[in-house]
Design a protein around this motif. Structure first.
Motif, short mmCIF file in Angstrom:
data_model
loop_
_atom_site.label_atom_id
_atom_site.label_comp_id
_atom_site.label_asym_id
_atom_site.label_seq_id
_atom_site.Cartn_x
_atom_site.Cartn_y
_atom_site.Cartn_z
N ASP A 70 0.83 -1.21 0.00
CA ASP A 70 0.00 0.00 0.00
C ASP A 70 0.86 1.25 0.00
N ALA A 71 1.90 1.25 0.84
CA ALA A 71 2.79 2.41 0.90
C ALA A 71 3.55 2.57 -0.41
N TRP A 72 3.99 1.45 -0.98
CA TRP A 72 4.71 1.52 -2.26
C TRP A 72 3.82 2.08 -3.35
N GLU A 73 2.56 1.58 -3.39
CA GLU A 73 1.63 2.05 -4.41
C GLU A 73 1.36 3.55 -4.29
N LYS A 74 1.19 4.01 -3.06
CA LYS A 74 0.91 5.44 -2.84
C LYS A 74 2.07 6.30 -3.34
N ALA A 75 3.29 5.91 -2.97
CA ALA A 75 4.46 6.68 -3.40
C ALA A 75 4.67 6.57 -4.91
N HIS A 76 4.45 5.39 -5.43
CA HIS A 76 4.63 5.17 -6.86
C HIS A 76 3.63 5.98 -7.68
N ARG A 77 2.37 5.96 -7.23
CA ARG A 77 1.33 6.70 -7.96
C ARG A 77 1.63 8.20 -7.96
N ALA A 78 2.07 8.70 -6.81
CA ALA A 78 2.40 10.12 -6.72
C ALA A 78 3.55 10.48 -7.65
N ARG A 79 4.54 9.61 -7.69
CA ARG A 79 5.71 9.87 -8.54
C ARG A 79 5.33 9.84 -10.02
N ILE A 80 4.54 8.86 -10.42
CA ILE A 80 4.13 8.76 -11.82
C ILE A 80 3.29 9.96 -12.22
N ASN A 81 2.37 10.34 -11.36
CA ASN A 81 1.52 11.50 -11.67
C ASN A 81 2.34 12.78 -11.75
N GLU A 82 3.35 12.89 -10.91
CA GLU A 82 4.23 14.06 -10.94
C GLU A 82 4.98 14.12 -12.27
N ILE A 83 5.52 12.99 -12.70
CA ILE A 83 6.25 12.97 -13.98
C ILE A 83 5.33 13.28 -15.14
N LEU A 84 4.13 12.67 -15.12
CA LEU A 84 3.16 12.95 -16.18
C LEU A 84 2.80 14.43 -16.24
N GLY A 85 2.59 15.04 -15.06
CA GLY A 85 2.27 16.45 -15.01
C GLY A 85 3.38 17.33 -15.56
N GLU A 86 4.62 16.98 -15.22
CA GLU A 86 5.77 17.75 -15.71
C GLU A 86 5.87 17.68 -17.23
N LYS A 87 5.38 16.59 -17.81
CA LYS A 87 5.50 16.40 -19.26
C LYS A 87 4.22 16.77 -20.00
N GLY A 88 3.28 17.40 -19.28
CA GLY A 88 2.10 17.95 -19.91
C GLY A 88 0.99 16.95 -20.20
N PHE A 89 1.05 15.77 -19.56
CA PHE A 89 0.01 14.79 -19.80
C PHE A 89 -1.27 15.20 -19.09
N GLU A 90 -2.41 15.06 -19.79
CA GLU A 90 -3.71 15.35 -19.20
C GLU A 90 -4.62 14.15 -19.39
#
Length: 207
Positions: free
Chosen positions: A186-206
């Motif tokens: 659960d902790a891994w998923e939470k951190a992983h999801r946040a990291r992926i969403n952060e990268i997607l946001g930085e690259k303009g993914f919507e």
């Protein structure tokens, strides 16, 4: 001989993350049958020119028990070893062969349970004509391997730890495993999801 205690408990996956791509052999060198157990040991290095297997046959009588014989073969047209060579190596306590080349007598080798990682199988044996130095620097699967480097191999791949970095790499790998063991999915998923969403946001993914 190097002390490899601890490396048998570290997967190639973990070691690869610690060491980086340059210490991981390419995917062409693979276990020759399913479910080969993980092996770890110091490299005893061999170079064989094209079509010749003399020095591997010499090495099985010179490598210390627990060694992994790492072979830079000259081609994939001639086998560097067969059933009897593997049987003698196993009887002498050699842990495995890692061969940038091919072997023969796979059924015999599989039945005896001697671990071989290689590019494949061919029924044609090489000759025994050319003397090369043993325990020099070789290149196997795209990795430079020296005598005494620690080789860890299983179905996940083959990773080489340089001898001079053995203690630090083992410490770093054990630290990484301990950290992962303390983290729930659960902790891994939470951190992983946040990291992926952060990268997607930085690259303009919507969404």
């Amino acid at each position: 001989m190097n002390d490899v205690t601890g490396f048998t408990n570290i997967s190639p996956t973990t070691l690869a993350e610690v060491l980086g791509r340059e210490q991981v052999m390419d995917i062409g060198i693979r276990p020759l049958w399913p479910s080969i157990q993980r092996v770890a040991g110091p490299a005893f290095t061999v170079r064989c020119p094209p079509g010749d297997n003399l020095m591997l046959h010499a090495a099985i009588y010179r490598a210390e028990p627990g060694s992994i014989i790492v072979v830079e073969a000259g081609d994939v047209d001639y086998a560097v070893a067969g059933g009897n060579v593997c049987a003698v190596a196993q009887r002498r306590g050699i842990a495995a062969f890692v061969v940038d080349g091919v072997i023969r007598d796979l059924a015999e080798v599989r039945e005896m349970g001697f671990p071989v990682f290689a590019r494949g199988v061919i029924p044609i044996p090489g000759t025994k004509a050319t003397v090369e130095p043993l325990n020099g620097q070789v290149r196997c699967g795209g990795v430079n391997v020296g005598p005494g480097d620690i080789v860890v191999a299983d179905e996940e791949g083959i990773v080489v730890t340089p001898r001079a970095r053995q203690k630090q790499v083992l410490l770093d790998a054990e630290t990484k495993l301990a950290k992962e063991a303390d983290e729930s999915l659960d902790a891994w998923e939470k951190a992983h999801r946040a990291r992926i969403n952060e990268i997607l946001g930085e690259k303009g993914f919507e969404d």
